[in-house]
Scaffold this active site. Sequence first.
Site, PDB file in Angstrom:
ATOM      1  CG  ASP A 101       2.377  12.388-106.910  1.00 31.08           C
ATOM      2  OD1 ASP A 101       1.309  11.373-107.213  1.00 31.08           O
ATOM      3  OD2 ASP A 101       3.227  11.692-106.120  1.00 31.08           O
ATOM      4  CG  ASP A 202      -2.192   8.890-106.027  1.00 34.15           C
ATOM      5  OD1 ASP A 202      -1.019   8.110-105.861  1.00 34.15           O
ATOM      6  OD2 ASP A 202      -3.557   8.629-105.483  1.00 34.15           O
ATOM      7  CD  GLU A 256       0.323   3.828-107.975  1.00 34.32           C
ATOM      8  OE1 GLU A 256       0.488   3.838-107.663  1.00 34.32           O
ATOM      9  OE2 GLU A 256      -0.599   5.178-107.758  1.00 34.32           O
ATOM     10  CG  HIS A 329       5.918   7.001-102.001  1.00 28.71           C
ATOM     11  ND1 HIS A 329       5.521   7.007-103.439  1.00 28.71           N
ATOM     12  CD2 HIS A 329       4.660   6.846-101.745  1.00 28.71           C
ATOM     13  CE1 HIS A 329       4.393   6.629-104.039  1.00 28.71           C
ATOM     14  NE2 HIS A 329       3.740   7.554-102.747  1.00 28.71           N
ATOM     15  CG  ASP A 330       3.033   3.403-102.740  1.00 29.17           C
ATOM     16  OD1 ASP A 330       3.041   4.065-101.185  1.00 29.17           O
ATOM     17  OD2 ASP A 330       1.879   4.178-103.956  1.00 29.17           O
TER      18      ASP A 330
END
Length: 565
Positions: A101, A202, A256, A329-330
């Site tokens: 990430d 991210d 993302e 995870h969101d």
Amino acid sequence: MSGTDKKWWKESVVYQVYPRSFNDSNGDGIGDLNGITEKLPYLKELGVDVIWLSPVYQSPNADNGYDISNYREIMTEFGTMEDFDRMLETAHELGLKIMMDLVVNHSSDEHEWFRESRSSKDNPYRDYYIWREAKDGKEPNNWGSCFGGPAWEYDEQTDMYYLHLFAVKQPDLNWDNPRVREEVFDMMTWWCEKGIDGFRMDVINMISKDPALPDGRPGPGGYGDPSAHNGPHVHEYIQEMNRKVLSRYDLITVGECGGATAEDALDYARADGKELNMIFQFEHVRLDDGEDIKWAHRKIDLTELKQVMSKWQILLHGKSWNSLYWCNHDQPRIVSRLGNDSPEYRELSAKMIATNLHMMQGTPYIYQGEELGMTNYPFTSIDEFRDVESLHAMQELVEKKVLTEEEIFESVCYKGRDNSRTPMQWDDSSEAGFTTGTPWINVNPNYKEINAKEQVGREDSVFHYYQKLIRLRREHEIIVYGSYRLLLPESRDVYAYERSLKDEVLLVVCNFTDRDITFDVEDGSALAEAGKGVMLISNYGRETLEKQITLKPYEAFVWKYHRSV
Ligand code: ISL
Ligand code: CA
């Protein structure tokens, strides 16, 4: 390179590990790298190709590792760099790739760069972040942070504000400063030289801010929307990153990009390879948002879902590349969101939803526990939440009277990020086998029924179904490279589509309801041809097709045949 080229990352399936909640090897209640290494054979058995690790870097954990204080060190709770190297080596021995990430829109306020930056106006690191004077004694503009409150924090030391699009402890880096870009590219190169296999980036579409910092349109909380998506230099910076780092290695990259349209994707995930391989879009996971606000929610309308998914499938075909995901995870757990998590239908609907996504074109991402049909957590009190976003929302939206306490609580239970952050359910021993200590967040009490050990040992489990979907993708080129056509766009019950490659066709049929539904096979394909095909997968053990069939509740199947010419 063109949009139709064959690539290993187009043929791969990715599994996301959220290290904090995956497997705890030393009993401190927090998942760690040695815990991941121990479970690599499990992932190998599932059949995935790539593991995306949510951040494992040094971090004070204001946002569970998405606030990084040192990009070249491992978070103390997760282990050491030796543990990381061992994990990477073991993964590679098993033929699994590791995707890191990359969180570089912002750092932690505890990063050395920020400590220096805030110390004085003439510090050499001052310009690494975005500092502004007060305007009329207040914040420089009306932007709100994605986690609530203003996006500006006043800093007494130099009597100025710094920008943070996320938490106060996540100051935004100033990408307009070439030294910042060089630092980031050096750091990425350092990880590539270690042998990692890719990056998930991210909020990468937010790195370039409009230099005028104009006020945004105020939302229900009163703050303005930041002008930060698709900023003026975003493509220039990503292309520079590509030239200086990405193009020098054989990587998988996904950006993302919340708020990105399918047209935007054609720029970020360009067929000529000058930027990223693919992006994460958000349109399909925003269909149950209320107007202007994540925390009011409505039921997902299947026809809208079909429209969104189909638009991305069709527009990107041959020109770009899709990522396919329901969970991360969101996001809350998909079986609770789009399926039915009652004991009667949990497994059937989890398999149906998986079929729907895994037969589309793109690189599928599976989030830990999704392959078991793990569900949302039955929250009853605010003390059970850990997530900075949910906690902040519950406080702020009640204070501002945007929602009542009951409304926001209900909404956070449905959509809060902690739903997917509860520990992975390995077996039916205490704390689901995740830890021998006290987990940092509660284990879902349904672990006795839902756990990996039971499912690996049972042929008709959700785990084995995912294993089969992954295998099918490897065996049938049409799943990776075929084109897409939506059938029955008006149906509110059935999501059916075709994939085609040369003379081959896949018919994918999914009943999204808990009712029997009549389905006319001729709606999709000529019956004569259907009669000659083979059933690739079915969650009810269906083997043949007739002209008209009755789909059982949450039934899904994939039928493959040759089109006669
Ligand atoms: O979950 C969200 C809030 O509704 C998203 O808007 C999320 O904040 C957004 O997708 C960005 O997510 C990424 O960056 C955040 C981090 O908290 C998320 O976990 C990460 O996936 C800040 O780094
Ligand atoms: Ca641990």
